[in-house]
Design an enzyme around this catalytic site. Structure first.
Site, PDB file in Angstrom:
ATOM      1  N   PHE A  37      35.025  22.381  35.760  1.00 21.63           N
ATOM      2  CA  PHE A  37      34.594  23.526  36.673  1.00 21.63           C
ATOM      3  C   PHE A  37      35.517  23.558  37.969  1.00 21.63           C
ATOM      4  CE2 PHE A  37      32.057  25.865  39.691  1.00 21.63           C
ATOM      5  CZ  PHE A  37      31.483  26.909  38.698  1.00 21.63           C
ATOM      6  N   ASP A  60      38.709  36.595  37.085  1.00 25.61           N
ATOM      7  CA  ASP A  60      39.231  35.406  37.500  1.00 25.61           C
ATOM      8  C   ASP A  60      39.354  34.392  36.381  1.00 25.61           C
ATOM      9  OD1 ASP A  60      36.174  35.243  37.020  1.00 25.61           O
ATOM     10  OD2 ASP A  60      36.049  34.171  38.902  1.00 25.61           O
ATOM     11  N   ASP A  76      35.565  32.098  30.434  1.00 26.24           N
ATOM     12  CA  ASP A  76      34.890  30.925  29.897  1.00 26.24           C
ATOM     13  C   ASP A  76      34.110  31.304  28.449  1.00 26.24           C
ATOM     14  OD1 ASP A  76      33.378  28.347  29.614  1.00 26.24           O
ATOM     15  OD2 ASP A  76      32.351  28.682  31.467  1.00 26.24           O
ATOM     16  N   ARG A 130      35.219  29.926  47.765  1.00 27.01           N
ATOM     17  CA  ARG A 130      36.236  31.173  47.266  1.00 27.01           C
ATOM     18  C   ARG A 130      37.084  31.273  48.026  1.00 27.01           C
ATOM     19  NH1 ARG A 130      33.130  34.482  43.431  1.00 27.01           N
ATOM     20  NH2 ARG A 130      31.046  34.537  43.992  1.00 27.01           N
ATOM     21  N   LYS A 186      40.001  29.476  29.559  1.00 24.43           N
ATOM     22  CA  LYS A 186      39.601  28.163  29.463  1.00 24.43           C
ATOM     23  C   LYS A 186      39.834  27.974  27.778  1.00 24.43           C
ATOM     24  CE  LYS A 186      36.575  26.723  32.860  1.00 24.43           C
ATOM     25  NZ  LYS A 186      34.887  26.472  33.173  1.00 24.43           N
ATOM     26  N   ASP A 245      33.879  30.503  42.545  1.00 25.21           N
ATOM     27  CA  ASP A 245      32.872  29.871  43.590  1.00 25.21           C
ATOM     28  C   ASP A 245      32.171  28.911  42.649  1.00 25.21           C
ATOM     29  OD1 ASP A 245      31.633  31.985  41.980  1.00 25.21           O
ATOM     30  OD2 ASP A 245      29.627  31.276  43.016  1.00 25.21           O
TER      31      ASP A 245
HETATM   32  P1  IMP Z   1      31.884  33.995  30.756  1.00 24.43           P
HETATM   33  O1  IMP Z   1      31.074  35.221  30.721  1.00 24.43           O
HETATM   34  O2  IMP Z   1      31.374  32.759  30.270  1.00 24.43           O
HETATM   35  O3  IMP Z   1      33.326  33.914  30.316  1.00 24.43           O
HETATM   36  O4  IMP Z   1      32.003  33.620  32.468  1.00 24.43           O
HETATM   37  C1  IMP Z   1      32.867  34.263  33.179  1.00 24.43           C
HETATM   38  C2  IMP Z   1      32.500  34.096  34.650  1.00 24.43           C
HETATM   39  O5  IMP Z   1      31.776  32.636  34.823  1.00 24.43           O
HETATM   40  C3  IMP Z   1      33.581  33.976  35.576  1.00 24.43           C
HETATM   41  O6  IMP Z   1      33.859  35.241  35.912  1.00 24.43           O
HETATM   42  C4  IMP Z   1      33.213  33.168  36.720  1.00 24.43           C
HETATM   43  O7  IMP Z   1      32.662  33.995  37.655  1.00 24.43           O
HETATM   44  C5  IMP Z   1      32.353  32.235  35.970  1.00 24.43           C
HETATM   45  N1  IMP Z   1      32.923  30.983  35.741  1.00 24.43           N
HETATM   46  C6  IMP Z   1      32.913  30.577  34.517  1.00 24.43           C
HETATM   47  N2  IMP Z   1      33.842  29.118  34.604  1.00 24.43           N
HETATM   48  C7  IMP Z   1      33.880  28.851  35.883  1.00 24.43           C
HETATM   49  C8  IMP Z   1      34.525  27.886  36.582  1.00 24.43           C
HETATM   50  O8  IMP Z   1      35.113  27.171  36.061  1.00 24.43           O
HETATM   51  N3  IMP Z   1      34.548  27.898  38.195  1.00 24.43           N
HETATM   52  C9  IMP Z   1      33.848  28.991  38.503  1.00 24.43           C
HETATM   53  N4  IMP Z   1      33.286  30.079  37.977  1.00 24.43           N
HETATM   54  C10 IMP Z   1      33.358  30.007  36.503  1.00 24.43           C
HETATM   55 MG    MG Z   2      30.926  33.178  39.775  1.00 25.23          MG
END
Ligand code: IMP
Ligand code: MG
Length: 185
Positions: free
Chosen positions: A162, A110, A113, A175, A141, A169
């Site tokens: 966010f 999705d 980050d 969602r 991002k 979610d």
């Molecule tokens: P990462 O491992 O830090 O890249 O995190 C990825 C996961 O964190 C995504 O699959 C989302 O489930 C959650 N996430 C990161 N940023 C957001 C946001 O802005 N809104 C909702 N979920 C997020």
């Molecule tokens: Mg999540």
């Protein structure tokens, strides 16, 4: 304000700061991504792997826009440890039952980050000897320069806020919103 009033009953008392990508904008971009992905895989078996739960809405729209045969499976990963700062430890909760060896694997996420979840998954999935491995993310991002594998297909470069809706979610809520929005504080 009518777009916001339309979804008031879904919001559990929270308000939306702004709609970042509305439903028609998302649909147009998903059409383009589907075409792009179709062209990128002229032959071979394609397995689209959705990372649950966040990708489920995007995935279901996307696979119907990819004009070539494909299979779908899911993968579930969970971060655990310190709950305010991601520990970087990712556990596979559901491992795809489907054989990965020799197939083109397209991992669908999705939002990217920190990229920690993906980095761990890329490592694990590479060991299954797929024919190729690529990442498709609805939102990116662009916060990290530390991705083991940069996303090949990206819907939108997302603002550093966010975001919720269209599968994303906040504590499991929102969602089902048909658009991507940022939440008001
Ligand atoms: P990462 O491992 O830090 O890249 O995190 C990825 C996961 O964190 C995504 O699959 C989302 O489930 C959650 N996430 C990161 N940023 C957001 C946001 O802005 N809104 C909702 N979920 C997020
Ligand atoms: Mg999540």
């Amino acid at each position: 304000m009518s777009q916001f009033d339309d979804v008031k009953h879904l919001m559990k008392g929270r308000t939306i700061a702004r709609i970042v990508y509305d439903a028609p904008t998302i649909a147009r971009r998903v059409d383009e991504l589907g075409e792009e992905i179709g062209r990128a895989y002229p032959d071979g078996e394609l397995l689209v792997l959705g990372l649950l739960k966040g990708s489920f809405v995007f995935l279901s729209d996307l696979v119907r826009r990819i004009p070539r045969p494909l299979q779908v499976d899911f993968i579930v990963a969970s971060s655990y440890g310190n709950d305010t700062v991601s520990s970087g430890v990712v556990k596979l909760v559901y491992d795809p039952a489907t054989e990965l060896e020799g197939k083109h694997i397209l991992l669908v996420e999705d939002i990217i980050d920190s990229g920690r979840t993906l980095n761990r998954l890329v490592e694990t999935l590479s060991q299954r000897r797929p024919k190729s491995l690529a990442i498709c993310a609805l939102l990116h991002k662009r916060l990290t320069t530390d991705l083991a594998l940069e996303a090949r297909f990206v819907g939108f470069d997302a603002p550093h806020e966010f975001l919720v809706g269209y599968g994303l979610d906040h504590a499991e809520d929102f969602r089902s919103l048909p658009f991507v929005a940022s939440l008001a504080d």
